[in-house]
Design a protein around this motif. Structure first.
Motif, PDB file in Angstrom:
ATOM      1  N   ILE A  35     -58.117  84.340   9.117  1.00  0.00           N
ATOM      2  CA  ILE A  35     -58.595  84.498   7.386  1.00  0.00           C
ATOM      3  C   ILE A  35     -58.244  83.470   6.605  1.00  0.00           C
ATOM      4  N   PRO A  36     -58.662  82.866   6.320  1.00  0.00           N
ATOM      5  CA  PRO A  36     -58.761  81.873   5.263  1.00  0.00           C
ATOM      6  C   PRO A  36     -58.201  82.134   4.461  1.00  0.00           C
ATOM      7  N   ARG A  37     -57.054  81.409   3.913  1.00  0.00           N
ATOM      8  CA  ARG A  37     -56.007  81.561   2.991  1.00  0.00           C
ATOM      9  C   ARG A  37     -56.537  80.808   1.740  1.00  0.00           C
ATOM     10  N   ASP A  38     -57.669  80.263   2.083  1.00  0.00           N
ATOM     11  CA  ASP A  38     -58.378  79.547   0.430  1.00  0.00           C
ATOM     12  C   ASP A  38     -58.742  80.708  -0.247  1.00  0.00           C
ATOM     13  N   GLU A  39     -59.433  82.273   0.823  1.00  0.00           N
ATOM     14  CA  GLU A  39     -59.995  83.597  -0.169  1.00  0.00           C
ATOM     15  C   GLU A  39     -59.009  83.843  -1.433  1.00  0.00           C
ATOM     16  N   PHE A  40     -57.535  83.890  -0.873  1.00  0.00           N
ATOM     17  CA  PHE A  40     -56.559  84.500  -1.543  1.00  0.00           C
ATOM     18  C   PHE A  40     -55.831  83.987  -2.447  1.00  0.00           C
ATOM     19  N   GLY A  41     -55.574  82.858  -1.866  1.00  0.00           N
ATOM     20  CA  GLY A  41     -54.296  81.368  -2.270  1.00  0.00           C
ATOM     21  C   GLY A  41     -53.312  81.673  -2.177  1.00  0.00           C
ATOM     22  N   TYR A  42     -53.170  82.215  -1.220  1.00  0.00           N
ATOM     23  CA  TYR A  42     -51.796  82.218  -1.174  1.00  0.00           C
ATOM     24  C   TYR A  42     -50.966  82.952   0.180  1.00  0.00           C
ATOM     25  N   GLN A  43     -50.228  82.451   1.660  1.00  0.00           N
ATOM     26  CA  GLN A  43     -49.798  83.563   2.813  1.00  0.00           C
ATOM     27  C   GLN A  43     -49.987  84.158   2.253  1.00  0.00           C
ATOM     28  N   LEU A  44     -50.667  85.537   4.284  1.00  0.00           N
ATOM     29  CA  LEU A  44     -50.977  86.539   3.724  1.00  0.00           C
ATOM     30  C   LEU A  44     -49.878  87.526   3.902  1.00  0.00           C
ATOM     31  N   ARG A  45     -49.510  88.530   3.143  1.00  0.00           N
ATOM     32  CA  ARG A  45     -48.563  89.163   2.925  1.00  0.00           C
ATOM     33  C   ARG A  45     -48.648  90.862   4.013  1.00  0.00           C
ATOM     34  N   ASP A  46     -47.548  90.943   4.305  1.00  0.00           N
ATOM     35  CA  ASP A  46     -47.208  92.697   5.268  1.00  0.00           C
ATOM     36  C   ASP A  46     -48.650  93.184   6.204  1.00  0.00           C
ATOM     37  N   THR A  47     -47.941  91.966   7.239  1.00  0.00           N
ATOM     38  CA  THR A  47     -48.743  91.736   8.639  1.00  0.00           C
ATOM     39  C   THR A  47     -47.932  92.433   9.247  1.00  0.00           C
ATOM     40  N   GLU A  48     -48.656  93.028  11.017  1.00  0.00           N
ATOM     41  CA  GLU A  48     -47.935  93.330  11.910  1.00  0.00           C
ATOM     42  C   GLU A  48     -48.648  93.308  13.376  1.00  0.00           C
ATOM     43  N   TYR A  49     -47.084  92.836  14.294  1.00  0.00           N
ATOM     44  CA  TYR A  49     -47.950  92.435  15.924  1.00  0.00           C
ATOM     45  C   TYR A  49     -46.433  93.454  16.591  1.00  0.00           C
ATOM     46  N   ASN A  50     -47.480  94.101  17.458  1.00  0.00           N
ATOM     47  CA  ASN A  50     -46.473  94.642  18.549  1.00  0.00           C
ATOM     48  C   ASN A  50     -47.507  94.497  19.804  1.00  0.00           C
ATOM     49  N   SER A  51     -46.371  94.182  20.831  1.00  0.00           N
ATOM     50  CA  SER A  51     -46.981  93.479  21.967  1.00  0.00           C
ATOM     51  C   SER A  51     -46.618  94.850  23.288  1.00  0.00           C
ATOM     52  N   HIS A  52     -47.046  94.502  24.151  1.00  0.00           N
ATOM     53  CA  HIS A  52     -46.773  95.740  25.413  1.00  0.00           C
ATOM     54  C   HIS A  52     -46.567  94.668  26.756  1.00  0.00           C
ATOM     55  N   TRP A  53     -46.077  94.570  27.300  1.00  0.00           N
ATOM     56  CA  TRP A  53     -46.388  93.003  28.211  1.00  0.00           C
ATOM     57  C   TRP A  53     -45.419  93.692  29.651  1.00  0.00           C
ATOM     58  N   VAL A  54     -45.846  93.996  30.805  1.00  0.00           N
ATOM     59  CA  VAL A  54     -45.565  94.239  32.241  1.00  0.00           C
ATOM     60  C   VAL A  54     -45.492  92.808  33.339  1.00  0.00           C
ATOM     61  N   ARG A  55     -44.590  92.869  34.323  1.00  0.00           N
ATOM     62  CA  ARG A  55     -44.631  91.788  35.188  1.00  0.00           C
ATOM     63  C   ARG A  55     -44.459  93.237  36.426  1.00  0.00           C
ATOM     64  N   ILE A  56     -45.002  92.605  37.806  1.00  0.00           N
ATOM     65  CA  ILE A  56     -44.653  93.809  38.652  1.00  0.00           C
ATOM     66  C   ILE A  56     -44.459  92.340  39.875  1.00  0.00           C
ATOM     67  N   ASP A  57     -43.671  91.776  40.205  1.00  0.00           N
ATOM     68  CA  ASP A  57     -43.174  90.573  42.238  1.00  0.00           C
ATOM     69  C   ASP A  57     -42.923  91.666  42.849  1.00  0.00           C
ATOM     70  N   TRP A  58     -43.743  90.921  44.412  1.00  0.00           N
ATOM     71  CA  TRP A  58     -43.598  92.045  45.469  1.00  0.00           C
ATOM     72  C   TRP A  58     -43.398  90.803  46.639  1.00  0.00           C
ATOM     73  N   ASN A  59     -42.410  90.942  46.920  1.00  0.00           N
ATOM     74  CA  ASN A  59     -41.979  90.137  47.645  1.00  0.00           C
ATOM     75  C   ASN A  59     -42.609  91.049  49.602  1.00  0.00           C
ATOM     76  N   PHE A  60     -43.874  90.427  49.526  1.00  0.00           N
ATOM     77  CA  PHE A  60     -44.403  91.428  50.557  1.00  0.00           C
ATOM     78  C   PHE A  60     -44.282  90.597  51.696  1.00  0.00           C
ATOM     79  N   LYS A  61     -44.281  89.261  51.824  1.00  0.00           N
ATOM     80  CA  LYS A  61     -43.586  89.290  53.191  1.00  0.00           C
ATOM     81  C   LYS A  61     -42.550  87.609  53.170  1.00  0.00           C
ATOM     82  N   GLU A  62     -42.091  87.636  54.589  1.00  0.00           N
ATOM     83  CA  GLU A  62     -41.404  86.588  53.506  1.00  0.00           C
ATOM     84  C   GLU A  62     -41.972  85.677  53.286  1.00  0.00           C
ATOM     85  N   ASN A  63     -41.032  84.552  52.439  1.00  0.00           N
ATOM     86  CA  ASN A  63     -40.951  83.510  51.506  1.00  0.00           C
ATOM     87  C   ASN A  63     -42.603  83.519  50.920  1.00  0.00           C
ATOM     88  N   TRP A  64     -43.035  84.875  51.061  1.00  0.00           N
ATOM     89  CA  TRP A  64     -44.315  84.427  49.668  1.00  0.00           C
ATOM     90  C   TRP A  64     -44.829  86.474  48.336  1.00  0.00           C
TER      91      TRP A  64
END
Length: 397
Positions: A280-309
Motif C-alpha cells: 500500500i503506498p505510504r504517501d497516500e496516508f503520510g505515515y506507516q500503516l497502523r493495526d496490521t495482522e499476520y497469521n500463518s499455517h506451516w507444515v513439514r512432512i519428512d519421509w525416510n522412504f528408503k535408506e539414505n533417501w
C-alpha cells in the motif's frame, strides 16, 4: 682503519642478534605448540561448523522462464563450545548477509549470534545468556537449522530473528524447559525502519526503551515422539505501540516419518512485518500503516522412504490483514493471501557425515483482494524455482 673497525664491530653485533633471534624462533616453533598443551583438551568441547546451502537455481515468474545461475543460498560459519563446565559460547556469522554495523546494537547484520551462556547453581537447572541471541520465536520452522529451509513463511522471513539482549532458561527436567528473554525490539533505529513521516499526523512518539519480552516453552512427550515449542512475545515499538506475537509448534516423530505443524499469529499496532506497507503506498496516508495482522499455517512432512533417501514437503499459507481505518474507501481488511509449497527429494550418500544432495521446487502463489488490486493496480501472480544442490552443516572440529 678506524672506519673498517667500526663496520666490523657492527656486523659482528648484528650477527649475534640474528643468531639469537633465529635460535629463539627455532625453540618456539619446535618446543611450544600454537595451542598450549594445557588448553588442548578444550578442543574436545569445541565445534567449528560450516553451514552451507549451495544450488543451481532456475527461476520462473508467472510460468515464464527468467534465468539460471549457481548461487550460494546460505553460508554461515559457526564456532561454539564449552570454555569450562559452566561457561559456553556461540558465534555464527552469515556471509550471505549485510556487513554493515547496525545502528542500535553496533554489530553487523550478518552476525546471527554472538553470546555466552553461564550455568547457574549446582544442579544446572538455570542458564543465563547474554549477547546477540537467537530470538526464541517458537515454532518448529524457526527452530530448524536455516540451511535446511528452502523458503520461509512470511512472518519468519520478514522478522528480525537475531537480537541483542539477555535470556534466562530454566530446565524443569529432561522433558520440559522454559526460556525468558529481554531483547532489543530491533537492530535499527525507529526512523530507519518506519521513517520520519510516521510521526507526522499520527501522534506517535518513539519509545525511549524499545525492548521486547519473549517467553517460550519446550516440551517432550512419549519418549520424544511428540514435541512442542510454544511462544509468546510482546515488543514495544513506540509509546503505547506494541507487537504481540504467538507461535505454537508441534512435531510428531515416528520411525521413518516426521510431521510438524506451526501456527503463528502477529498483531501489530504499527506494521512491523512490513508486507502490507510495501504494497500500500505510504504517501497516500503520510505515515506507516497502523493495526496490521499476520497469521500463518506451516507444515513439514519428512519421509525416510528408503535408506539414505528422504522425501520432504513444506507447505504454508500466510494471511495479511490491515485493520486500520486510515483509508475510508477500504472495503475489506484482507490485503493478501500467499501460498507456498516446497517438494524436495534428498539423498544422504554417507552415514558418517551430515551432507545431503537435493532436487526441489519452490512454488509461491500470491492472491490479492479487490481493494488491493484497485489501490495499487496489482494482479494475482506466482513464482517458481527449481533447485539442484547440496546442504551440509560440515563439522570441521
Amino acid at each position: 682503519m678506524k672506519t673498517k673497525l667500526i663496520i666490523l664491530i657492527i656486523l659482528l653485533a648484528c650477527s649475534s642478534v640474528m643468531q639469537a633471534q633465529m635460535k629463539q624462533t627455532d625453540e618456539n616453533s619446535l618446543d611450544k605448540p600454537i595451542i598450549p598443551i594445557d588448553k588442548q583438551t578444550r578442543l574436545a568441547n569445541f565445534n567449528l561448523i560450516l553451514n552451507q546451502q549451495y544450488a543451481f537455481r532456475n527461476d520462473f515468474d508467472n510460468g515464464e522462464y527468467i534465468d539460471s545461475r549457481f548461487r550460494m543460498e546460505q553460508f554461515r560459519l559457526e564456532m561454539r563450545g564449552w570454555i569450562t563446565e559452566k561457561v559456553f559460547f556461540r558465534f555464527r556469522h552469515r556471509y550471505t548477509s549485510s556487513y554493515e554495523p547496525q545502528s542500535v546494537d553496533k554489530i553487523i547484520k550478518g552476525v546471527d549470534m554472538a553470546y555466552i551462556t553461564v550455568k547457574l547453581g549446582n544442579k544446572d537447572k538455570w542458564e543465563l545468556s547474554a549477547g546477540k541471541l537467537c530470538a526464541d520465536w517458537g515454532g518448529i520452522e524457526f527452530d530448524l537449522n536455516p540451511i535446511d529451509i528452502y523458503e520461509y513463511s512470511d512472518i519468519i522471513e520478514q522478522a528480525d530473528n537475531f537480537l541483542s539482549g539477555i535470556g534466562l532458561k530454566y530446565n524443569l527436567n529432561d522433558r520440559n524447559s522454559f526460556n525468558f528473554q529481554v531483547l532489543n525490539s530491533r537492530t535499527q533505529t525507529y526512523d530507519e525502519i518506519y521513517g520520519n513521516d510516521t510521526i507526522i499526523g499520527a501522534s506517535i512518539e518513539p519509545s525511549k526503551a524499545p525492548l521486547g519480552g519473549v517467553f517460550s516453552w519446550r516440551g517432550s512427550f512419549f519418549d520424544g515422539k511428540f514435541t512442542t515449542l510454544y511462544h509468546y512475545s510482546l515488543f514495544n515499538e513506540a509509546s503505547g505501540i506494541y507487537k504481540n506475537y504467538f507461535a505454537f509448534g508441534n512435531q510428531l516423530t515416528l520411525d521413518k516419518l516426521s510431521i510438524a505443524y506451526d501456527y503463528k499469529h502477529s498483531f501489530e499496532d504499527l506494521d512491523r512485518t512490513g508486507i502490507i506497507s510495501d504494497l500500500i503506498p505510504r504517501d497516500e496516508f503520510g505515515y506507516q500503516l497502523r493495526d496490521t495482522e499476520y497469521n500463518s499455517h506451516w507444515v513439514r512432512i519428512d519421509w525416510n522412504f528408503k535408506e539414505n533417501w528422504h522425501l520432504c514437503f513444506d507447505g504454508f499459507i500466510d494471511h495479511a490483514k490491515w485493520n486500520g481505518k486510515e483509508d475510508p474507501t477500504k472495503t475489506t481488511n484482507d490485503i493478501r493471501n500467499s501460498y507456498g509449497f516446497v517438494p524436495t527429494i534428498e539423498y544422504y550418500p554417507w552415514n558418517d557425515i551430515n551432507l545431503k544432495f537435493f532436487v526441489g521446487y519452490v512454488g509461491r502463489v500470491y492472491n490479492y483482494s479487490d481493494y488491493t488490486k484497485n489501490t495499487i493496480g496489482i494482479s494475482d501472480n506466482n513464482t517458481g524455482r527449481i533447485m539442484i544442490g547440496l546442504i551440509s552443516p560440515l563439522k570441521i572440529l
